[in-house]
Enzyme design. Structure first.
Site: not given
Ligand SMILES: O=P(O)(O)OC[C@H]1O[C@@](CO)(OP(=O)(O)O)[C@@H](O)[C@@H]1O
Length: 443
Positions: A233-234, A240, A285, A307, A372
């Site tokens: 994931r980023h 987040n 991201r 995403e 994502h």
């Protein structure tokens, strides 16, 4: 009756029934190809099942020696025929319950056997697609023999060298009667795909419809060169941190730390000398997370890796979604895989748009994908054969690199943690907490 659904490949598939008939000598990777085809179809929610004739034969002859497979041995011949009939009978029964693609995994090495399968299936309105795997690469054959010898119940408890020798003798019996699908004469009317040394050369004959062509296209893209796929994931994003979904935010300070640490994690896992291609989404991201990776890694941005689009809920917290759209919030918890955000996407939609990514992944060598939470769940579900209804609830932690390596009997997984703290973005059913600890089942 199966419901009228658009099953991912964009076709109404409930009227189509296809029997994929594997053809080839033992140790030519037929079961491997069958297993991948089944995994791909199930990932697209197309009901698919494999009927392995060897499993049926083992009821009657659990650990036969090579002479059982001598075609002049009437007892062996009778039992092998009975096993094929039992497998086909079960497959036909399964088609009647809504099955769409049945894979008949056996050598089907004689013209007579193929004609019998073709006649039986067509009499029941089932299309037949023969998939023949030919291989003259001694290294691949030997590796297959080793795999079979080590894992097959036929040789359980036996000395590995004796088992390998017996298996070679078994192959010799098949070689005496094996006929490749004959394009010039009586088998010309069949629909078939011939794969030479998986991925090196293909021959296609009389593909009839869309679903057949999807299967053929997928199988054409497979290769068996060793490779791995890395997923990350980023780094932790500003959204987040605040428990907001979607958006196109940059990284938090801890997310930045992960981006800086990623090259080291990758080096530890990939090594220095393997060329790696990096795929990101088009969102800030993921691009920011991949920006410190070595410049000699080719980097590519894919819109298809963006995403899951949360439509009108983009930028909201789960609590805000529940307050503004209580029915949607409940509907998503009820069936998270199929729920489509107003003006946005469902997990099922994401799987459909990821199909080209999967196809490209199958054709490729080593790839690192920085993407994502929802997208990663879908890709992970493909490789690890996760149930689609459960995959949207999987925990995929931030700041962790996942290495997946396809093997003959499944995908191997190794995780590398960056040891840089990050919030949890996992959410359990019904919860609106900003950050919640994942339950043991979600791991
Ligand atoms: O399907 P759920 O569990 O809501 O997870 C998807 C969500 O994950 C998030 C984080 O909560 O993804 P991302 O990795 O891009 O930050 C949201 O943007 C996205 O909507």
């Amino acid at each position: 009756m199966p419901s009228k659904t658009n099953n991912g490949v964009g076709v109404q598939v409930e009227d189509t029934k296809i029997c994929v008939v594997m053809v080839g000598l033992p140790a030519r990777g037929k079961s491997y190809i069958a297993q991948l085809a089944q995994r791909y179809l199930q990932w697209l929610s197309i009901p698919a099942a494999t009927f392995n004739v060897g499993n049926y034969r083992r009821h009657d002859a659990p650990q036969p020696t090579a002479d059982f497979f001598d075609f002049s041995n009437p007892e062996g011949e009778r039992k092998r025929r009975a096993a094929a009939e039992a497998a086909v009978a079960d497959m036909l029964a399964w088609f009647r319950t809504g099955g769409v693609v049945g894979i008949l995994d056996a050598t089907n090495s004689t013209k007579e056997r193929r004609k019998w399968v073709w006649d039986t299936c067509t009499a029941h309105g089932i299309e037949v697609l023969f998939v023949e795997s030919k291989c003259d690469d001694e290294k691949v054959i030997m590796a297959n023999i080793r795999d079979v010898k080590l894992t097959s119940p036929d040789y359980r408890g036996q000395d590995p060298e004796d088992a390998a020798q017996d298996f070679r003798n078994r192959i010799k019996h098949y070689e005496k009667v094996y006929k490749t699908i004959d394009a010039d004469h009586d088998e010309d009317s069949y629909t078939y795909l011939k794969l030479m040394n998986v991925g090196k050369q293909v021959i296609i004959n009389r593909i009839q419809d869309y679903l057949q062509s999807r299967i053929v296209y997928y199988l054409m893209n497979l290769h068996i060169r060793p490779r791995s796929v890395w997923l990350s994931r980023h780094g932790e994003s500003l959204y987040n941190l605040s428990g907001r979904i979607g958006g196109d935010m940059l990284l938090s300070p801890r997310g930045e730390q992960y981006a800086k640490k990623l090259p080291e994690l990758v080096r530890e896992s990939v090594g220095d000398d393997r060329p790696l291609t990096v795929w990101t989404s088009t969102l800030k991201r993921t691009i920011a997370t991949a920006r410190f990776l070595p410049p000699h890694y080719n980097q590519l941005q894919w819109k298809a890796l963006d995403e899951l689009d949360s439509g009108v809920c983009d930028g909201l917290t789960y609590q805000e979604i529940k307050d503004r759209y209580p029915e949607d919030f409940a509907a998503r918890d009820e069936d998270k895989y199929n729920y489509r955000y107003r003006g946005g996407e469902s997990y099922r939609d994401v799987v459909i748009r990821l199909e080209p990514i999967i196809m490209e992944l199958e054709r490729s060598e080593d790839i690192l994908i920085v993407t994502h939470q929802a997208v990663l769940r879908c890709i992970y579900a493909y490789f690890m054969k996760k149930d689609q209804a459960k995959s949207p609830w999987m925990n995929v932690p931030l700041h962790t690199l996942i290495k997946l390596t396809p093997r003959a009997y499944g995908t191997e997984e190794v995780r590398y943690e960056a040891h840089i703290p990050a919030v949890s973005t996992w959410r359990g059913k019904g919860s609106t907490a900003k950050h919640e600890n994942p339950t043991p089942e979600s791991l």
